[in-house]
Every structure is written in C-alpha cells, then in structure tokens.
Scaffold this motif. Structure first.
Motif, PDB file in Angstrom:
ATOM      1  N   ASP A 230       1.112  -1.651  -0.086  1.00 27.59           N
ATOM      2  CA  ASP A 230       0.156  -0.329   0.089  1.00 27.59           C
ATOM      3  C   ASP A 230       0.988   0.861   0.056  1.00 27.59           C
ATOM      4  O   ASP A 230       1.888   1.250   0.655  1.00 27.59           O
ATOM      5  N   ILE A 231       0.107   2.117  -0.508  1.00 27.11           N
ATOM      6  CA  ILE A 231       0.902   3.671  -0.647  1.00 27.11           C
ATOM      7  C   ILE A 231       0.269   5.047   0.210  1.00 27.11           C
ATOM      8  O   ILE A 231      -1.095   4.347  -1.043  1.00 27.11           O
ATOM      9  N   ALA A 232       0.293   5.309   0.858  1.00 23.10           N
ATOM     10  CA  ALA A 232      -0.636   7.189   1.422  1.00 23.10           C
ATOM     11  C   ALA A 232       0.089   8.115   1.169  1.00 23.10           C
ATOM     12  O   ALA A 232       1.061   8.195   2.256  1.00 23.10           O
ATOM     13  N   LEU A 233      -0.818   8.658   0.546  1.00 20.59           N
ATOM     14  CA  LEU A 233      -0.104  10.099  -0.378  1.00 20.59           C
ATOM     15  C   LEU A 233      -1.019  11.122   0.831  1.00 20.59           C
ATOM     16  O   LEU A 233      -2.302  11.117   0.949  1.00 20.59           O
ATOM     17  N   ILE A 234       0.443  11.680   1.763  1.00 17.96           N
ATOM     18  CA  ILE A 234      -1.208  12.521   2.655  1.00 17.96           C
ATOM     19  C   ILE A 234      -0.347  14.292   2.713  1.00 17.96           C
ATOM     20  O   ILE A 234       0.331  14.109   2.580  1.00 17.96           O
ATOM     21  N   GLY A 235      -1.226  14.775   2.823  1.00 18.39           N
ATOM     22  CA  GLY A 235      -0.971  15.992   2.228  1.00 18.39           C
ATOM     23  C   GLY A 235      -0.286  16.385   1.280  1.00 18.39           C
ATOM     24  O   GLY A 235       0.994  17.637   1.226  1.00 18.39           O
ATOM     25  N   SER A 236      -0.722  15.429   0.487  1.00 20.94           N
ATOM     26  CA  SER A 236       0.505  15.157  -0.919  1.00 20.94           C
ATOM     27  C   SER A 236       0.145  16.858  -2.430  1.00 20.94           C
ATOM     28  O   SER A 236      -0.986  16.929  -2.491  1.00 20.94           O
ATOM     29  N   PRO A 237       0.685  17.403  -2.229  1.00 22.70           N
ATOM     30  CA  PRO A 237       1.513  18.512  -3.386  1.00 22.70           C
ATOM     31  C   PRO A 237       1.162  17.757  -4.663  1.00 22.70           C
ATOM     32  O   PRO A 237       0.150  18.720  -5.927  1.00 22.70           O
TER      33      PRO A 237
END
Length: 329
Positions: A230-237
């Motif tokens: 899994d890959i979680a992108l948080i607060g990503s621009p």
C-alpha cells in the motif's frame, strides 16, 4: 486575435507562470519547521557496516548508536547544543537505527518495533525541511503511529514502523521544493531501502509506504514494485504523475488531505519555466488521479499523525491491511 491582444495573452501567461512558481514555493512552507540548514556542523563519516541481514541487525543498531554519540560530542565541541541534543537522542539505548549520517543536515533511518518478526510494517517518508535538527517531530509521528498500530493489531500480530529520513529534503523556501529534482535523487535510495527491508522481514510481511507532503513526490518517483502493498499520500502537493497508473506500482494507492491543510491551495499543475518544470500535476485526492481517498478529518498539514485523529486511525488500518475498515472521505 490582434497583435496587441496576442501580446497581452503572452504577458498574462508569463504572469501566471511566475505566480505559480511563487505560490508553490510559499505553499510548501511548513510553519512548524523553520529549521536552519547548516552544513558546517562537524560529524564523523557513517559507521562501516556489514551487509544488512537478520544476523547483522543487532550490530548495525549498536554501530549506528555509537556513531550518533560521536556526532553528538563533535557537535557539542563545535558549540551547537541543539544538534548535539538531537544526535544524543538518536544515540539513546532504546533507539534502533538502520542508518545514521550526522554530516550536513543529517540522515537517519529509525525502527520502532521488531522488524525480524513484524507482520505489518509502515515506512514513513517525510516532507520538506525534515533533518536531524527537526528529527524529534518526525520521531513523534512515527511513535504515534506505532502506538496506534500496537493497540489495533490483532492479538499475537506484530507491527513495526520505520522512520526513513533517507534523503536530503528540500528547504521550505527554496527552488528545489517546487520541482521533482530532489525527489528524483531520493527515489533510487528509497527503492534500495525497500529491497533491504524485505531481506529483514518475514516473507509474508505487509509493507506500506506512508508519504507526507514532499515525501509523496519521492514515493511517486520511486516506482516501487511488488515489494510494497500500500502507498498512502497525505498532505500531498502531487506526485509528478497524472494518475495512479503513472506511478507504475502494483500497490494499492490511497490519498487524503485534511480540511485544515493549506496544501489544498497549491496549484495542481505543471509548468515549464525557464530552467525547470515547476509543480507536481494532478491533485492526488481528485477523482481524475484515481487513488482511494480516505478521511483525514480536520487535520492541518502537520496533523496527520495526531493521536486520536481520523487520519492516524485510517493510516493504521491501511498498514494492517484492513481496507474495508478505512473510512472514506
């Protein structure tokens, strides 16, 4: 269109590009960091280590703690008490370091938990202005996740968290923070680390990448294969890719942004300026990107790992391989 109108259009285009560059630079400023980037702090070269395998893990931890202790003494002798304290914290007897380099702004990879027996491992990839000087904040995020995972994990299930400060993060106010250049430099190191991690963990261990802010650009450029679940992108621009397919990964891809996160105001475009391409493309929480969007509540840009928050709970569920339990936005 007349000549005057054409010239006006070109001027407007130039203004938009200049504005985009300024907005991206400003938007990536992490209000809580403010870290000075001081490359002149003396420190020893990294410890000489045997290849990282289960049999060498304990001696790796010991050698890196000793190296951090030496770095602390050198920083103190240099008159830099703040760096000395940060190095001493990483040299503590309970700190498990897979790597440490106290030179310049510093690099470190810390493990919370037992990698050799963990069935679920989360790897945290930080964003801009994370360094040894600001490492305490990064450690707190990793510790909060580890505590939450430990509480949620089924009885008898073991978990671990890796805080991977394995690249020189861009400064919050710099040209590098608006481009993929620093992420392109970091991506091979992240891929190599994931490969090393797989040599230490059981064959059936689930590995999740949790990528914050500019760290999501690093994860996007790493093109990790089947070694990550899994890959979680948080607060990503943005990631530099237009869609999930552009990440070239077989992992499930998640994304979240809290309602209090100012990164929502970053222009989600890419523009070719004079010397570089600025911007990171499609918004990861948009339908066009194609990620699984989950609830992050009212998290601000630095609040995704706040104990008791919806974002932390969902990151733990993702790490534990419980997609049906993840609350959607």
């Amino acid at each position: 269109m007349g000549r005057a109108s054409h010239q006006d259009s070109r001027r407007d285009s130039r203004r938009r590009r200049a504005l985009l560059s300024a907005l991206l630079t400003a938007a990536m400023v992490v209000p809580l960091s403010g870290a000075a980037r001081r490359p002149d702090i003396p420190a020893p070269p990294p410890a000489t280590l045997a290849p990282l395998v289960p049999a060498t893990l304990r001696t790796t931890y010991e050698a890196n703690r000793a190296n951090a202790a030496q770095a602390a003494r050198m920083a103190a002798a240099h008159g830099d008490g703040h760096r000395a304290a940060a190095d001493r914290a990483l040299a503590g007897p309970s700190c498990h370091l897979l790597s440490f380099d106290g030179r310049g702004t510093g690099l470190a990879t810390e493990v919370l938990g037992d990698l050799l027996r963990a069935e679920h491992v989360a790897v945290l990839v930080p964003g801009s202005d994370t360094s040894i000087d600001t490492y305490a904040r990064f450690h707190r995020a990793a510790a909060a996740l580890y505590e939450d995972l430990t509480r949620r994990a089924p009885t008898g299930s073991r978990v671990a968290v890796v805080a991977w400060l394995g690249y020189a993060t861009p400064g919050t106010v710099s040209t590098t923070v608006t481009t993929v250049a620093r992420a392109d430099d970091a991506a091979p190191h992240l891929r190599a680390f994931i490969g090393e991690l797989r040599t230490l963990t059981p064959a059936r261990t689930r590995v999740s990448l949790l990528c914050h802010s500019y760290g999501s650009v690093v994860c996007g450029r790493a093109a990790v294969g089947p070694d990550v679940d899994d890959i979680a992108l948080i607060g990503s621009p943005g990631t530099g890719a237009g869609t999930v397919a552009g990440l070239h990964t077989s992992a499930r891809v998640w994304a979240a942004r809290g309602s209090g996160d100012w990164v929502a105001h970053v222009p989600h475009v890419r523009a070719d300026l004079l010397f570089a391409t600025v911007g990171f493309g499609t918004d990861p929480v948009s339908r066009a990107f194609g990620a699984r969007v989950f609830d992050a509540g009212d998290a601000g840009h630095s609040g995704y790992f706040t104990p008791g928050s919806p974002s932390l709970a969902n990151l733990a569920r993702i790490t534990l391989g419980e997609p049906s339990e993840v609350t959607r936005a």
